[in-house]
Scaffold this motif. Sequence first.
Motif, PDB file in Angstrom:
ATOM      1  N   GLU A 103       0.840  -1.193   0.000  1.00 34.89           N
ATOM      2  CA  GLU A 103       0.000   0.000   0.000  1.00 34.89           C
ATOM      3  C   GLU A 103       0.876   1.244   0.000  1.00 34.89           C
ATOM      4  OE1 GLU A 103      -3.223  -0.092  -0.174  1.00 34.89           O
ATOM      5  OE2 GLU A 103      -3.663  -2.193   0.294  1.00 34.89           O
ATOM      6  N   ALA A 104       0.557   2.203  -0.875  1.00 38.27           N
ATOM      7  CA  ALA A 104       1.285   3.474  -0.877  1.00 38.27           C
ATOM      8  C   ALA A 104       0.818   4.372   0.254  1.00 38.27           C
ATOM      9  CB  ALA A 104       1.106   4.187  -2.213  1.00 38.27           C
ATOM     10  N   THR A 105      -0.426   4.159   0.698  1.00 33.97           N
ATOM     11  CA  THR A 105      -0.989   4.929   1.810  1.00 33.97           C
ATOM     12  C   THR A 105      -1.755   3.978   2.713  1.00 33.97           C
ATOM     13  OG1 THR A 105      -3.039   5.423   0.615  1.00 33.97           O
ATOM     14  CG2 THR A 105      -1.221   6.992   0.372  1.00 33.97           C
ATOM     15  N   LEU A 106      -1.937   4.371   3.947  1.00 29.37           N
ATOM     16  CA  LEU A 106      -2.774   3.571   4.838  1.00 29.37           C
ATOM     17  C   LEU A 106      -4.235   3.695   4.414  1.00 29.37           C
ATOM     18  CD1 LEU A 106      -1.516   4.112   8.511  1.00 29.37           C
ATOM     19  CD2 LEU A 106      -1.128   2.166   7.010  1.00 29.37           C
ATOM     20  N   PRO A 107      -4.968   2.604   4.409  1.00 32.13           N
ATOM     21  CA  PRO A 107      -6.386   2.667   4.011  1.00 32.13           C
ATOM     22  C   PRO A 107      -7.266   3.184   5.141  1.00 32.13           C
ATOM     23  CG  PRO A 107      -5.773   0.407   4.526  1.00 32.13           C
ATOM     24  CD  PRO A 107      -4.515   1.224   4.652  1.00 32.13           C
ATOM     25  N   VAL A 108      -7.088   4.453   5.488  1.00 32.18           N
ATOM     26  CA  VAL A 108      -7.875   5.077   6.554  1.00 32.18           C
ATOM     27  C   VAL A 108      -8.401   6.416   6.055  1.00 32.18           C
ATOM     28  CG1 VAL A 108      -6.550   3.972   8.393  1.00 32.18           C
ATOM     29  CG2 VAL A 108      -5.856   6.215   7.556  1.00 32.18           C
ATOM     30  N   PRO A 109      -9.495   6.907   6.629  1.00 32.34           N
ATOM     31  CA  PRO A 109      -9.991   8.235   6.249  1.00 32.34           C
ATOM     32  C   PRO A 109      -8.938   9.300   6.517  1.00 32.34           C
ATOM     33  CG  PRO A 109     -11.636   7.042   7.539  1.00 32.34           C
ATOM     34  CD  PRO A 109     -10.358   6.247   7.624  1.00 32.34           C
ATOM     35  N   GLY A 110      -8.897  10.304   5.693  1.00 33.33           N
ATOM     36  CA  GLY A 110      -7.934  11.373   5.863  1.00 33.33           C
ATOM     37  C   GLY A 110      -8.222  12.207   7.097  1.00 33.33           C
ATOM     38  N   PRO A 111      -7.270  13.037   7.503  1.00 36.65           N
ATOM     39  CA  PRO A 111      -7.477  13.897   8.670  1.00 36.65           C
ATOM     40  C   PRO A 111      -8.429  15.044   8.355  1.00 36.65           C
ATOM     41  CG  PRO A 111      -5.421  14.471   7.605  1.00 36.65           C
ATOM     42  CD  PRO A 111      -5.954  13.263   6.873  1.00 36.65           C
ATOM     43  N   TYR A 112      -8.926  15.660   9.391  1.00 40.08           N
ATOM     44  CA  TYR A 112      -9.746  16.868   9.214  1.00 40.08           C
ATOM     45  C   TYR A 112      -8.907  17.976   8.588  1.00 40.08           C
ATOM     46  CZ  TYR A 112     -12.120  21.227  10.399  1.00 40.08           C
ATOM     47  OH  TYR A 112     -12.702  22.464  10.329  1.00 40.08           O
ATOM     48  N   ARG A 113      -9.467  18.641   7.611  1.00 36.10           N
ATOM     49  CA  ARG A 113      -8.811  19.797   7.010  1.00 36.10           C
ATOM     50  C   ARG A 113      -9.785  20.975   7.028  1.00 36.10           C
ATOM     51  NH1 ARG A 113      -3.560  18.561   7.442  1.00 36.10           N
ATOM     52  NH2 ARG A 113      -2.810  17.015   5.939  1.00 36.10           N
ATOM     53  N   PRO A 114      -9.347  22.119   7.548  1.00 33.68           N
ATOM     54  CA  PRO A 114     -10.237  23.289   7.631  1.00 33.68           C
ATOM     55  C   PRO A 114     -10.399  23.980   6.286  1.00 33.68           C
ATOM     56  CG  PRO A 114      -8.058  23.849   8.431  1.00 33.68           C
ATOM     57  CD  PRO A 114      -8.025  22.379   8.133  1.00 33.68           C
ATOM     58  N   ARG A 115     -11.384  24.845   6.222  1.00 37.55           N
ATOM     59  CA  ARG A 115     -11.580  25.693   5.047  1.00 37.55           C
ATOM     60  C   ARG A 115     -11.126  27.106   5.382  1.00 37.55           C
ATOM     61  NH1 ARG A 115     -17.663  24.084   2.768  1.00 37.55           N
ATOM     62  NH2 ARG A 115     -17.190  21.888   2.289  1.00 37.55           N
ATOM     63  N   GLU A 116     -10.397  27.697   4.478  1.00 36.84           N
ATOM     64  CA  GLU A 116      -9.940  29.073   4.702  1.00 36.84           C
ATOM     65  C   GLU A 116     -11.095  30.044   4.525  1.00 36.84           C
ATOM     66  OE1 GLU A 116      -6.475  30.263   2.600  1.00 36.84           O
ATOM     67  OE2 GLU A 116      -5.198  28.769   3.562  1.00 36.84           O
ATOM     68  N   GLY A 135      -2.167   3.107  16.508  1.00 40.35           N
ATOM     69  CA  GLY A 135      -1.134   2.395  17.245  1.00 40.35           C
ATOM     70  C   GLY A 135      -0.175   1.566  16.421  1.00 40.35           C
ATOM     71  N   PRO A 136      -0.666   0.596  15.651  1.00 43.66           N
ATOM     72  CA  PRO A 136       0.254  -0.338  14.987  1.00 43.66           C
ATOM     73  C   PRO A 136       1.316   0.339  14.129  1.00 43.66           C
ATOM     74  CG  PRO A 136      -2.012  -1.100  14.809  1.00 43.66           C
ATOM     75  CD  PRO A 136      -2.073   0.267  15.392  1.00 43.66           C
ATOM     76  N   TYR A 137       0.930   1.398  13.421  1.00 44.01           N
ATOM     77  CA  TYR A 137       1.851   2.053  12.493  1.00 44.01           C
ATOM     78  C   TYR A 137       2.331   3.404  13.012  1.00 44.01           C
ATOM     79  CZ  TYR A 137      -0.173  -1.507   9.453  1.00 44.01           C
ATOM     80  OH  TYR A 137      -0.594  -2.694   8.922  1.00 44.01           O
ATOM     81  N   GLU A 138       2.326   3.553  14.326  1.00 45.38           N
ATOM     82  CA  GLU A 138       2.726   4.818  14.941  1.00 45.38           C
ATOM     83  C   GLU A 138       4.151   5.217  14.565  1.00 45.38           C
ATOM     84  OE1 GLU A 138       3.235   6.588  19.507  1.00 45.38           O
ATOM     85  OE2 GLU A 138       2.298   4.634  19.169  1.00 45.38           O
ATOM     86  N   ASP A 139       5.034   4.241  14.395  1.00 48.25           N
ATOM     87  CA  ASP A 139       6.441   4.514  14.107  1.00 48.25           C
ATOM     88  C   ASP A 139       6.799   4.274  12.644  1.00 48.25           C
ATOM     89  OD1 ASP A 139       6.673   5.099  16.752  1.00 48.25           O
ATOM     90  OD2 ASP A 139       8.000   3.448  17.263  1.00 48.25           O
ATOM     91  N   ALA A 140       5.820   4.033  11.793  1.00 49.75           N
ATOM     92  CA  ALA A 140       6.083   3.712  10.396  1.00 49.75           C
ATOM     93  C   ALA A 140       6.028   4.959   9.522  1.00 49.75           C
ATOM     94  CB  ALA A 140       5.073   2.682   9.890  1.00 49.75           C
ATOM     95  N   MET A 141       6.659   4.855   8.342  1.00 56.01           N
ATOM     96  CA  MET A 141       6.688   5.975   7.390  1.00 56.01           C
ATOM     97  C   MET A 141       6.349   5.460   5.999  1.00 56.01           C
ATOM     98  SD  MET A 141      10.255   7.844   8.598  1.00 56.01           S
ATOM     99  CE  MET A 141      11.208   6.314   8.743  1.00 56.01           C
ATOM    100  N   LEU A 142       5.531   6.234   5.287  1.00 61.80           N
ATOM    101  CA  LEU A 142       5.234   5.974   3.885  1.00 61.80           C
ATOM    102  C   LEU A 142       5.482   7.257   3.097  1.00 61.80           C
ATOM    103  CD1 LEU A 142       1.931   3.885   4.128  1.00 61.80           C
ATOM    104  CD2 LEU A 142       4.133   3.062   3.268  1.00 61.80           C
ATOM    105  N   ALA A 143       6.210   7.145   2.002  1.00 69.27           N
ATOM    106  CA  ALA A 143       6.597   8.337   1.249  1.00 69.27           C
ATOM    107  C   ALA A 143       5.386   9.128   0.755  1.00 69.27           C
ATOM    108  CB  ALA A 143       7.483   7.937   0.065  1.00 69.27           C
ATOM    109  N   ALA A 144       4.338   8.422   0.350  1.00 68.98           N
ATOM    110  CA  ALA A 144       3.170   9.099  -0.211  1.00 68.98           C
ATOM    111  C   ALA A 144       2.103   9.421   0.828  1.00 68.98           C
ATOM    112  CB  ALA A 144       2.557   8.230  -1.318  1.00 68.98           C
ATOM    113  N   ASP A 145       2.366   9.094   2.085  1.00 69.44           N
ATOM    114  CA  ASP A 145       1.353   9.293   3.125  1.00 69.44           C
ATOM    115  C   ASP A 145       2.018   9.868   4.379  1.00 69.44           C
ATOM    116  OD1 ASP A 145      -0.794   9.253   4.812  1.00 69.44           O
ATOM    117  OD2 ASP A 145      -1.175   7.097   4.657  1.00 69.44           O
ATOM    118  N   PRO A 146       2.297  11.161   4.396  1.00 68.41           N
ATOM    119  CA  PRO A 146       3.003  11.744   5.543  1.00 68.41           C
ATOM    120  C   PRO A 146       2.200  11.747   6.824  1.00 68.41           C
ATOM    121  CG  PRO A 146       2.303  13.462   4.011  1.00 68.41           C
ATOM    122  CD  PRO A 146       2.059  12.148   3.329  1.00 68.41           C
TER     123      PRO A 146
END
Length: 499
Positions: free
Chosen positions: A174-187, A241-252
């Motif tokens: 997986e290039a990204t974790l299959p989870v919903p994205g974070p909240y993003r505000p509107r300017e 939890g499980p991927y707390e210490d993991a890194m994915l280039a396409a999923d910061p």
Amino acid sequence: MTHWLFGDQLGPHFLPSDDAGPGDDTPLLMIEALSVFRRRRFHRAKAHLVLSAMRHRAAELGDRITYVKADTYRQGLARAVGDSAVSVHHPTSRAALRFVRSLPQVTVGPARGFLVRTTDFTAWADGQGGERLRQEDFYRWVRHGHDLLMEGDRPAGGRWNLDHDNRQSPPRKEATLPVPGPYRPREDAIDDEVRRDLDRWEKDGSVSFVGRDGPRLFPATRTEARRALERFVEQRLRTFGPYEDAMLAADPVMSHSLLSSSLNLGLLDPAECVERAETAWREGRAPLNSVEGFVRQVAGWREYVWQLYWYFGEDYRHSNVLGHTAPLPGWWNDLEADDVRARCLATVLAQVRDTGWTHHIPRLMVLGNYALQRGWDPAELTDWFHRCFVDGYDWVMLPNVVGMSQYADGGRMTTKPYSSGGAYINRMSDMCGPCVYRPTDRVGEHACPYTAGYWAFMDRHRARLEHNHRTGQAVRGLDRLNDLADVLAQERTRGEGPP
């Protein structure tokens, strides 16, 4: 008496009294001082976030607050209240505290926005011996004292620390974790106004920024921050939890909360964050290992860093037991990620350039690790982290960089230097495969700068690290490297350019 709000004291818990509400008529003051941005070359996204949050808070408070735009705090205070009495809650930096205490008209109240009172921490730390404190001991003490994830006198689930369950490598397919994205505000219009001011200041030479700005990615109001907290707890906490210490280039962002800037602006209180997470576990909506990992970040590490900033004193800032004095190179200061060939470093530096944020493992094991191996000045590096991260403040970065990342305090805060070769990055990320360097190579065209840098660092500090029970085995391994002389010669000629 007028109550003064600093720009990181924006939540309701920073009002003059805990029960202050719509009927409270205590006049409020906020000062936007241009000198803050002249003193340091901040990331532009950080400047935008801070000013947007301040101006949004002023708009919410309406006629109750006097919002002053001035060249300095002193000038703004004189313009707003003259010599009249002013109260303020304990600021979050030593410089700000010295300043407010130098003003005879200002009364300084206790700090807010943290779970533990400084006096209580001092008593605890003194009881531990005061010199070599450990976060794990502090964390258990906080859990007990605040009844967090407890079952009577025992930790929930029978273990205090579930970190062992939270060190999984990232999913390889997986290039990204299959989870919903974070909240993003509107300017909104306030964000537009801030951006126009930043443009004008840069154009007339008043200030200079680094990094890119926009659109705003982090909350600037309490309403936005609470939405971000809710989205994290309800949709992202279970996979944190499980991927707390993991890194994915396409999923910061992975499953991280992205709440640090909101906590550090005072938009959220740490108690509400950990209580919401614990409730999710008790109601069966999130596993214990994810909840405990989040609670440890907020009630353990964040609190610990805040307390050590004050407990260790001002001299801690100058700690440098490893004698590292090399200046930060220009490509690093200017966030020139496109010039870097090492994929992990290029990826993380680009994340900082583009957003002013990356999570704790890239900060420690990519950025901090590289700086440590190269012997860069820890004070300069602390300032860089302070300037370039949206959640960066003096109290945040001083212990995190001097103590945790650069081991400049010789172990007062951590038990070992956090340095590793490319094998760690390869195990915990997907960044090494396409890289021009190979994590197993120490010398030659494809030598990984982290692998070679690790052994050069261990050799440079052999005398100190051979007696550390956590690094002694690695030091002994130096004598088994048949190419150590080549590694050291290679590192001496690497130069200051990007790897």
